[in-house]
Design an enzyme around this catalytic site. Structure first.
Site, PDB file in Angstrom:
ATOM      1  N   TYR A 166     -19.327  13.041 -10.682  1.00 14.05           N
ATOM      2  CA  TYR A 166     -19.342  14.165 -11.504  1.00 14.05           C
ATOM      3  C   TYR A 166     -18.125  14.406 -12.501  1.00 14.05           C
ATOM      4  CZ  TYR A 166     -23.153  15.478  -8.331  1.00 14.05           C
ATOM      5  OH  TYR A 166     -24.114  15.488  -7.442  1.00 14.05           O
ATOM      6  N   HIS A 191      -7.986  -3.719  -7.022  1.00 13.89           N
ATOM      7  CA  HIS A 191      -7.880  -3.073  -5.603  1.00 13.89           C
ATOM      8  C   HIS A 191      -8.936  -2.900  -4.747  1.00 13.89           C
ATOM      9  CE1 HIS A 191      -4.897  -0.606  -3.421  1.00 13.89           C
ATOM     10  NE2 HIS A 191      -5.828   0.126  -3.220  1.00 13.89           N
ATOM     11  N   ARG A 226       0.777  -1.267  -0.073  1.00 14.42           N
ATOM     12  CA  ARG A 226      -0.049   0.073   0.053  1.00 14.42           C
ATOM     13  C   ARG A 226       0.650   1.418   0.093  1.00 14.42           C
ATOM     14  NH1 ARG A 226      -5.248  -0.817   4.156  1.00 14.42           N
ATOM     15  NH2 ARG A 226      -5.787  -2.730   3.344  1.00 14.42           N
TER      16      ARG A 226
END
Length: 842
Positions: free
Chosen positions: A132, A88, A42
Site C-alpha cells: 500500500y 539482502h 546486521r
C-alpha cells in the site's frame, strides 16, 4: 585377520584424516564467528556512513533502480523485492521495517526516504503493508550516494556473486551523528542520538581547521543531541560525559505549558513535545492508570488533541488543583525519560566506542579518501578528454592535408594508419578524427574546441592541486559540507535546560500548616489549619472528623506539611512521619487507615509528636510515663528510625508513655497529674539515659492518680502553664506560681479537679499570641487564642474552654505557636452566648 583396502567407489569410505577438537573450543570459536557476523553484517552501523548493511543496501538498490528524489514514487514492495533479491536475503519484513523507519520524521532527524502513505506514527501504530505504501529517496539521501560511480568506494560481491555492492557509501555528511543509530548485537549494543546537521557540519569544519582541538571546543558547536521530536534535555553534565567517553545517560523531558480554559476559570496542562521514541498512546494510558489508582491527584480529564500539525495532549485539572504539583508529578513519573548514549560503531570492521572527536576524525578520514579517489577518477577522465581534444586541434590546424589524406585512403583503417604515421596520433585520437563531421571544420567549431581544451586543462591543473596539497583537498571537503548545510540544515529543535536537581515528592507539596487527627481505630488524616478559625473560648467548635461507630479521637496535633515528625506512642515506641504523607481530606471525612502511613500495633496510640526541624544535636527528649517515671535521652540516639519504629523507653508493670518534651539542659520540668497535682524541678536532676532505660521517679502518685502530661519551662520567656481538663475546662497560671522542688516529690496543687472539671487532660506552656487547638472524643474541634483563657492562680477550677455535649470529653490538645498562628480579623471571630463561669479564687 587381514585388513581390507577401502574401495573409493564405496559410499561408506571413511575420511582419510580425522582431527580431534575440544567441544568447548569449537563452540567458543563458532560463537565468536557468529557474533562477529551479526556485529558486522546486521546490527552495528559503520562509522563512515552511519548505516547498517540493510539501510545501505536499500539506498543502493533505489539508486540502481533510479528511484531518486526526482523520480516518481515506487511501490515499497518493489523496492523491498529488489533489495532482497539482489543484496539482502534476510526476509522482506526486516527490509521493510528499515525502509519505513528511514521515512519516519519522528525517528530520523533528516529522513532518508520520502514516503507516501502510512509509515507509522508516534502512537506506535505500525506502517501499512508494503503493497500500500510508496517511497523514493529523499534529496539528502542522494548526498550519501553522490559520486559513487567515480570509484570513490570499494565494492564487494553480493551474496550470490551475481552483482557487486558498495562496502560503504561516499557519505557527503556525517550521517552517523546526524541521524544516530540503535541496535543490539551479540554481547554489545549501540544507541547513538541524532544531532542537528548544521551543528555537526560546523564541528567537522572546526576539526579540519584545528586538528588538535579538544572535545570542549567541538562542543562549542555541537550543543547536544537534537531529537526529531524536540523536547528538552535536562542538564549539560550528561552531554559532556557522553561526548568525552562515548557513554552517558541523558535526561529528556517533555515540553509542558500551563493554560487557562476557555472561560479562564480552571487550568490545564498541555504537552506539546515528547521525549524521543516515546509512545504517545501508551504514555496517555499509563497516566490514566495512575490517575485511576490514586497515584496522581488533581486530574479531571485527559485527552489527545494531536493532529498533523503536531502533538497536543491536554490534561484538565480539577478545580483548586495546583498545576505546578500535577505537572511535576507527571514529569517525575511519565514525561521524563533517559536516553542511554552508547556511541559504538564499526571502525575498520571492528566495534569501537568513540568519543565525539574520534567519531568526526573517522568520518574525515573516510571523506578524504572519497575526495582523493574521486579527484583521481576525474583527473583520468579529464586527461583522456584533453588527449582527444589535442588530436582534434592538430587535425583542424592541418584540415586540408587531413581531409585529402583521408580521401585518398582506400578504407577507414588505412586512413587511421596514415594519420597515425603522418602526425603521430594515438589510436584514440584517430578514432575521433575519422568520425568528425565536415561541419566541425568551421571556425566556430574550432573555437569551441579550443575553449573546451582550455577548460579541461584548468580542470586538470585544479585536480592536481587537490591531489598534491592536503589543505586543498580539505578545502574541497569544507566547501561541500557548507553547501550541504546551506541546502538542508534547519533550526535546532531540542532545547537544553538547566538541571535544577531531581524532583522529590516533598518539593511537589506546598508548605501549609495543617491539623492532623488520629482515632483509636487508627484512622488518620490532615486538614488545612485555615479550615478552623479562631473562636472565642467556650464555643462548641466545628466537626473535625467523621467517626465510625464506637471509634473516638485519640490525638490531634498541629504541623506543617514539610515537617518531619517523631511520633511517640503509649507503648514506648517512636515512629518517623512526614506530614505530607498523611492523606489530606475534608473535615467531614473519616480519614484513611493509618497502616498506610505509620505501622501502629493493636491498642497503640500516638501520645506526643515532636517536630525534628526544631531540634538541635545537643538537645534531649524528656519523656514521662503514666506511673510517674521520667527519662531524658539524647536526640542523637534517634537518628536512625526504622519504618517499624524503634524503642524510645522501656516500660514495666503495664506502664505507658504519656508525653514528651524537647529540652536543652537549661529547662525546668513540670509534671502534672490527672487529679490536679504538679511538680516543678530542674531537668539536671534527671541524668541522660539510653533509649532502652526505664528512667527515674519524677513524681510520687497517691491512690489512683496518674500522670497527665509534661511541660518544659523556657527561661527569659513570658510563659504561663495552660491546664485543660477532660470536661473542657482550663486555665492559665503564671509559671512563677510553681516553685522549684526536687524530683520525686508529691508536688503542689495545679487545678481543682472537681466533678465539674473532670480530670486533667493535658498541660502546655504558652505565651502571648499562641493558639489552642482542642478536639473532643466525638470529633468536634475548636481553635481559640490562649489570651481568651483567664489567668488565675494554681488552686482554682478555671473557666470553660470548650463546650462539650453530654458524655463527650476532650481527647487531645495542641498549641499553635504565635509565630505560626494566623491573624484573625474581627469578622472571622465567632462569638458564643455561653455564659462564662466565674473563676474561683485560690
Amino acid at each position: 585377520m587381514s585388513s581390507e583396502i577401502p574401495n573409493p567407489d564405496d559410499n561408506d569410505v571413511q575420511a582419510a584424516q580425522v582431527m580431534s577438537a575440544r567441544i568447548e573450543d569449537e563452540m567458543e570459536q563458532s560463537y565468536i564467528d557468529y557474533a562477529m557476523s551479526v556485529i558486522a553484517g546486521r546490527a552495528l552501523p559503520d562509522v563512515r556512513d552511519g548505516l547498517k548493511p540493510v539501510h545501505r543496501r536499500i539506498l543502493y538498490a533505489m539508486h540502481e533502480a533510479g528511484v531518486t528524489s526526482r523520480s516518481s514514487h515506487r511501490k515499497s514492495s518493489s523496492i523491498v523485492g529488489e533489495t532482497m533479491g539482489d543484496f539482502h536475503p534476510h526476509g522482506d519484513s526486516a527490509i521493510y521495517d528499515a525502509l519505513a523507519r528511514m521515512a519516519q520524521d519522528f525517528s530520523m532527524r533528516v529522513p532518508l526516504v520520502d514516503g507516501q502513505g502510512n509509515f507509522g506514527s508516534v502512537d506506535g501504530d505500525p506502517p501499512a503493508a508494503m503493497r500500500y505504501t510508496e517511497a523514493r529517496m529523499s534529496p539528502i539521501a542522494e548526498e550519501l550516494l553522490a559520486d559513487i560511480e567515480k570509484d570513490t568506494v570499494d565494492f564487494q560481491s553480493n551474496y550470490d556473486d551475481r552483482l557487486t555492492e558498495p562496502e560503504v557509501l561516499p557519505s557527503a555528511f556525517p550521517n552517523l551523528l546526524v541521524n544516530g543509530s540503535s541496535g543490539i548485537a551479540v554481547g554489545m549494543s549501540t544507541n547513538i542520538p541524532p544531532h542537528n546537521l548544521g551543528e555537526i557540519v560546523d564541528a567537522t569544519i572546526h576539526l579540519i581547521d584545528n586538528p588538535e582541538c579538544t572535545i570542549e571546543e567541538l562542543m562549542d558547536h555541537v550543543k547536544g543531541p537534537d531529537f526529531p521530536t524536540a523536547a528538552n534535555i535536562v542538564g549539560r553534565n550528561a552531554i559532556h560525559q557522553a561526548y568525552k567517553t562515548g557513554r552517558g545517560r541523558i535526561r529528556v523531558r517533555a515540553e509542558i505549558d500551563v493554560e487557562q480554559d476557555a472561560k479562564g476559570n480552571d487550568e490545564r496542562i498541555v504537552v506539546t513535545e515528547l521525549p524521543y521514541q516515546e509512545n504517545k498512546a501508551r504514555l496517555i494510558e499509563r497516566i490514566a492508570d495512575d490517575v485511576n489508582d490514586g497515584k496522581i491527584e488533581g486530574i479531571r480529564d485527559l485527552r489527545d488533541e494531536s493532529d498533523r500539525d503536531g502533538i497536543r495532549v491536554v490534561v484538565e485539572l480539577k478545580r483548586g488543583a495546583s498545576a505546578e504539583i500535577v505537572k511535576n508529578q507527571l514529569l517525575d513519573n511519565h514525561l521524563e525519560s533517559t536516553f542511554g548514549v552508547i556511541n559504538l560503531a564499526l571502525v575498520d570492521g571492528q566495534p569501537k566506542v568513540l568519543d565525539l572527536k574520534e567519531t568526526l576524525q573517522e568520518y574525515l578520514k573516510h571523506r578524504r579518501e572519497v575526495v582523493r579517489r574521486r579527484s583521481e577518477y576525474d583527473l583520468g577522465e579529464a586527461e583522456d578528454r584533453a588527449h582527444i581534444l589535442e588530436g582534434r586541434l592538430t587535425a583542424l590546424e592541418n584540415a586540408d592535408d587531413v581531409v585529402e589524406l583521408i580521401r585518398d585512403s582506400e578504407s577507414r583503417d588505412d586512413a587511421k594508419e596514415a594519420l597515425m604515421e603522418a602526425y603521430g596520433f594515438s589510436e584514440a585520437q584517430v578514432d575521433h578524427i575519422v568520425s568528425m563531421q565536415l561541419g566541425s571544420l568551421t571556425s566556430m567549431e574550432a573555437e569551441a574546441i579550443e575553449e573546451e581544451y582550455e577548460d579541461v586543462q584548468a580542470t586538470i591543473e585544479r585536480l592536481n592541486e587537490i591531489l598534491d596539497d592536503e589543505s586543498e583537498l580539505l578545502g574541497v571537503i569544507k566547501d561541500e559540507l557548507r553547501d550541504i548545510k546551506d541546502e538542508y540544515a534547519d533550526e535546532r529543535r531540542t532545547s537544553i535546560i538547566e538541571d535544577t536537581g531531581s524532583i522529590t515528592r516533598e518539593e511537589l507539596i506546598p508548605q501549609e500548616d495543617v491539623v492532623v487527627v488520629v482515632t483509636e481505630d487508627d484512622y488518620i488524616k490532615r486538614m488545612p489549619a485555615t479550615t478552623f478559625r479562631a473562636q472565642n473560648r467556650g464555643g462548641k467548635g466545628i466537626i473535625g472528623t467523621d467517626l465510625k461507630e464506637d471509634d473516638q479521637v485519640s490525638s490531634v496535633f498541629f504541623a506543617n506539611t514539610h515537617d518531619y515528625l517523631l511520633c511517640f506512642t503509649n507503648h514506648g515506641q517512636v515512629y518517623q512521619l512526614k506530614t505530607y504523607e498523611i492523606p489530606e481530606m475534608s473535615r467531614t471525612a473519616r480519614g484513611k487507615s493509618a497502616v498506610n502511613v505509620i505501622d501502629l500495633d493493636q491498642g497503640e496510640e500516638i501520645e506526643a509528636v515532636v517536630n525534628t526541624d526544631e531540634m538541635d544535636e545537643d538537645e534531649f527528649f524528656t519523656m514521662v510515663t503514666r506511673d510517674g517515671y521520667i527519662k531524658r535521652t539524647a536526640v542523637d540516639d534517634f537518628s536512625n528510625i526504622l519504618s517499624t519504629g524503634i524503642r524510645a523507653i522501656r516500660l514495666e508493670d503495664d506502664d505507658a508513655l504519656v508525653d514528651v518534651e524537647v529540652t536543652d539542659n537549661t529547662r525546668d520540668i513540670i509534671i502534672a497529674t490527672t487529679e490536679g497535682m504538679s511538680i516543678r524541678f530542674d531537668e539536671d536532676e534527671v541524668r541522660a539515659m539510653g533509649r532502652t532505660a526505664r528512667g527515674v521517679r519524677g513524681i510520687q502518685l497517691t491512690g489512683d492518680d496518674k500522670v497527665a502530661g509534661v511541660a518544659a519551662v523556657e527561661e527569659d520567656r513570658h510563659e504561663w502553664l495552660l491546664t485543660v481538663t477532660k470536661n473542657g475546662y482550663g486555665k492559665r497560671t503564671d509559671i512563677g506560681n510553681y516553685r522549684t522542688q526536687s524530683r520525686n516529690g508529691k508536688g503542689l496543687i495545679d487545678i481543682k479537679t472537681t466533678k465539674r472539671n473532670g480530670p486533667t487532660c493535658a498541660i502546655e506552656t504558652v505565651a502571648p499570641g499562641d493558639h489552642l487547638v482542642a478536639m473532643s472524643e466525638t470529633g468536634q474541634i475548636m481553635r481559640t487564642r490562649v489570651d481568651e483563657i483567664s489567668t488565675v492562680g494554681r488552686n482554682t477550677m478555671g473557666v470553660i474552654v470548650m463546650d462539650l455535649d453530654d458524655g463527650d470529653h476532650v481527647a487531645a490538645v495542641d498549641v499553635v505557636p504565635a509565630a505560626r498562628a494566623s491573624a484573625e480579623s474581627e469578622k472571622d471571630v465567632e462569638t458564643d452566648d455561653a455564659e462564662e463561669p466565674a473563676a474561683e479564687a485560690e
